[in-house]
Design a protein around this motif. Structure first.
Motif, mmCIF file in Angstrom:
data_model
loop_
_atom_site.group_PDB
_atom_site.id
_atom_site.type_symbol
_atom_site.label_atom_id
_atom_site.label_comp_id
_atom_site.label_asym_id
_atom_site.label_seq_id
_atom_site.Cartn_x
_atom_site.Cartn_y
_atom_site.Cartn_z
ATOM 1 N N HIS A 43 28.128 -3.230 48.433
ATOM 2 C CA HIS A 43 26.865 -4.209 47.707
ATOM 3 C C HIS A 43 26.020 -3.478 46.810
ATOM 4 C CE1 HIS A 43 23.878 -7.162 47.382
ATOM 5 N NE2 HIS A 43 22.923 -6.255 47.973
ATOM 6 N N VAL A 78 33.605 -7.331 54.227
ATOM 7 C CA VAL A 78 33.079 -6.758 53.375
ATOM 8 C C VAL A 78 32.867 -7.287 52.068
ATOM 9 C CG1 VAL A 78 33.890 -4.472 54.353
ATOM 10 C CG2 VAL A 78 35.177 -5.385 52.250
ATOM 11 N N ASP A 79 32.991 -8.701 51.853
ATOM 12 C CA ASP A 79 32.874 -9.391 50.734
ATOM 13 C C ASP A 79 31.393 -9.370 50.567
ATOM 14 O OD1 ASP A 79 33.857 -10.897 48.432
ATOM 15 O OD2 ASP A 79 33.706 -12.780 49.677
ATOM 16 N N GLY A 80 31.015 -9.476 49.277
ATOM 17 C CA GLY A 80 29.741 -9.679 48.617
ATOM 18 C C GLY A 80 29.150 -11.213 48.412
ATOM 19 N N ALA A 92 30.803 -2.397 53.628
ATOM 20 C CA ALA A 92 30.198 -3.581 53.032
ATOM 21 C C ALA A 92 28.806 -3.348 52.437
ATOM 22 C CB ALA A 92 29.767 -4.656 54.020
ATOM 23 N N ASP A 93 28.247 -2.337 52.810
ATOM 24 C CA ASP A 93 26.715 -2.029 52.278
ATOM 25 C C ASP A 93 26.743 -1.168 51.288
ATOM 26 O OD1 ASP A 93 23.683 -1.691 52.712
ATOM 27 O OD2 ASP A 93 24.253 0.575 52.676
ATOM 28 N N MET A 110 33.046 -0.656 59.078
ATOM 29 C CA MET A 110 33.251 -1.682 58.019
ATOM 30 C C MET A 110 31.864 -2.353 57.474
ATOM 31 S SD MET A 110 36.060 -1.537 57.654
ATOM 32 C CE MET A 110 36.281 -2.594 56.143
ATOM 33 N N ALA A 111 30.721 -2.159 58.471
ATOM 34 C CA ALA A 111 29.479 -2.593 57.670
ATOM 35 C C ALA A 111 28.971 -1.676 56.907
ATOM 36 C CB ALA A 111 28.603 -2.656 59.249
#
Length: 214
Positions: free
Chosen positions: A210, A42-44, A206-207, A202-203
């Motif tokens: 962001h 999940v890092d940007g 992550a979104d 998790m996607a």
């Protein structure tokens, strides 16, 4: 004393570089290391600093038998146990921000299971509004709600599994309804999963990160 934590910076940047701060809270019977492997997922693009905080109390399911840690007793929590964890977590968040000043004040509080309930409970009580709150497979402690209407613009993500047999999905649906009743519009996602995370869930996290950290 501040709570112990595990620090992870997937981008490898040094401690003196200001980065958005993502604080993550584990569930009952786990510890600060439990979710640390999720950070790279999940890092940007510019990199975040992840701090995985350890709950304060050893989890003792049976007398003399302990494993992992717990944020509170019972479900719903006993008032005394969640109040103590709330106090210590707020103090620890302040200490973490002093130690690692977040870039442009960007802080997100996330949690799984018990940690998800703590994220919602504490996230609306911080001195300054957070960029986002994420609760995964958690719920909302309603016996002592913070002033939710004071932070109607707070960005919140709720994720839960429809097959969760530890914390049924009705807990997430109830949390969503209570927030909406107080003027908050959380982002809400259900997945056909149990009491865990998946690449798909998790996607979504992550979104969300962001977009709120951008």
């Amino acid at each position: 004393m501040p709570l112990r934590y595990v620090l992870t910076v997937p981008s490898g940047q040094s401690d003196d570089v200001a980065l958005p701060l993502v604080v993550v809270l584990h569930g009952r019977g786990a510890d600060a290391n439990d979710l640390a492997d999720l950070a790279p997922l999940v890092d940007g693009p510019g990199g975040y600093r992840f701090v995985f905080v350890n709950a304060p109390t050893p989890f003792e399911p049976y007398p003399g038998m302990t494993f992992g840690y717990t944020w509170f007793d019972g479900w719903p929590p006993t008032p005394e146990s969640i109040a103590e964890s709330r106090r210590r977590l707020l103090e620890s968040l302040s200490e973490i921000e002093r130690r690692f000043p977040p870039k442009d004040g960007k802080v997100v509080l996330a949690g799984f299971s018990q940690g998800g309930m703590m994220a919602l409970d504490v996230g609306f009580r911080t001195p300054q509004p957070l960029r986002g709150i994420v609760t995964m497979s958690g719920g909302l402690y309603e016996d002592e709600l913070p002033d939710l209407r004071a932070r109607k613009e707070q960005r919140v993500l709720i994720i839960h599994g429809t097959l969760d047999d530890m914390i049924p999905v009705v807990a997430a649906r109830r949390a969503r309804r209570v927030l909406e009743d107080h003027g908050i519009e959380p982002e809400y996602h259900e997945f056909p999963m149990g009491h865990h995370v998946t690449p798909e869930s998790m996607a979504v996290v992550a979104d969300f990160l962001h977009r709120v950290i951008l």
